[in-house]
Motif scaffolding. Structure first.
Motif: not given
Length: 257
Positions: A57-67, A33-41
């Protein structure tokens, strides 16, 4: 066992989604589980889950940027707050999406599609071209300078109400109620014929936010927000006694950093 990542800056939504997934897709294992886009990556690169649930819409990186960082290495499901432009973008595309608050029936349909794609070993669809197209569709249409005054007929006169003096706007059947601070800062109200939807499109989105299907508030006029019943919240103003409800869909606007 199929593995998954959930990325959203709202802890409650992450918990709810994880619980619903356990019911609708028990063989799916949520490994991160990630709290923001950077953690997600970072979590994706470390664990390589097969499915990623990403808040748009997430802090750091958006969901689209993570994708974009993930590419076609995982199946992506976007999560979005209810928004006309966002839903229009998804419904005319090929991406799976969930609307906040996540509904069990919608999640069941999404889980079924993902299970079938994984069973057939179909490739993920998150190509750069499709993500660019989605990002463009998510952009609201360009508008003129934000509205600065609202004209309201009060008796035989027409009052020019500065938008900075407005506390909130509420849809009232065919009209919109304008609640503002009148002479001497006293609470005042007026009905105008312009719809709430039309007004919202003309107001500065950094200052005016929808908090309920029928209510838009001036964030500058808000004093504080307190927890309410049924996963909602109560919104309090600096200059008036009314307390307005914030629906679950818009709770993320008032989440502490």
């Amino acid at each position: 066992m199929t593995t998954a990542l959930i990325a959203d800056d709202e802890p409650l939504l992450r918990d709810v989604l994880r619980g619903l997934l356990a019911q609708q897709w028990p063989e799916l294992q949520v490994v991160a589980q990630a709290r923001n886009g950077i953690e997600a990556v970072e979590q994706f690169e470390a664990l390589r889950p097969a499915v990623c649930f990403l808040d748009v819409h997430m802090p750091g990186l958006s969901g689209i940027e993570v994708a974009r960082r993930i590419g076609r290495r995982a199946h992506v499901v976007f999560i979005t707050a209810f928004d006309h432009y966002a839903l229009q973008a998804f419904e005319h595309g090929v991406f799976d999406y969930l609307v906040k608050p996540v509904q069990a029936a919608r999640l069941a349909d999404t889980a079924q599609r993902l299970r079938e794609r994984l069973r057939l070993e179909q490739p993920a669809v998150a190509t750069e071209a499709l993500l660019t197209q989605l990002a463009e569709r998510l952009k609201p249409p360009s508008v003129a300078a934000p509205l600065r005054w609202i004209r309201a007929a009060i008796g035989p006169t027409v009052r020019l109400i500065p938008v900075d003096d407005i506390d909130y706007l509420r849809s009232d059947e065919k009209y919109t109620l304008v609640a503002w601070r009148g002479d001497g800062g006293k609470p005042a109200e007026a009905l105008i014929r312009t719809s709430l939807k039309t007004l919202l499109e003309q107001l500065d989105p950094a200052q005016f936010q929808q908090v309920h299907r029928a209510v838009v508030v001036n964030l500058h006029a808000v004093s504080h927000v307190t927890p309410g019943l049924n996963e909602k919240a109560d919104l309090h103003f600096k200059h008036r006694a009314e307390v307005l409800p914030v629906s679950r869909t818009y709770l993320h606007l008032f989440k502490a950093e």
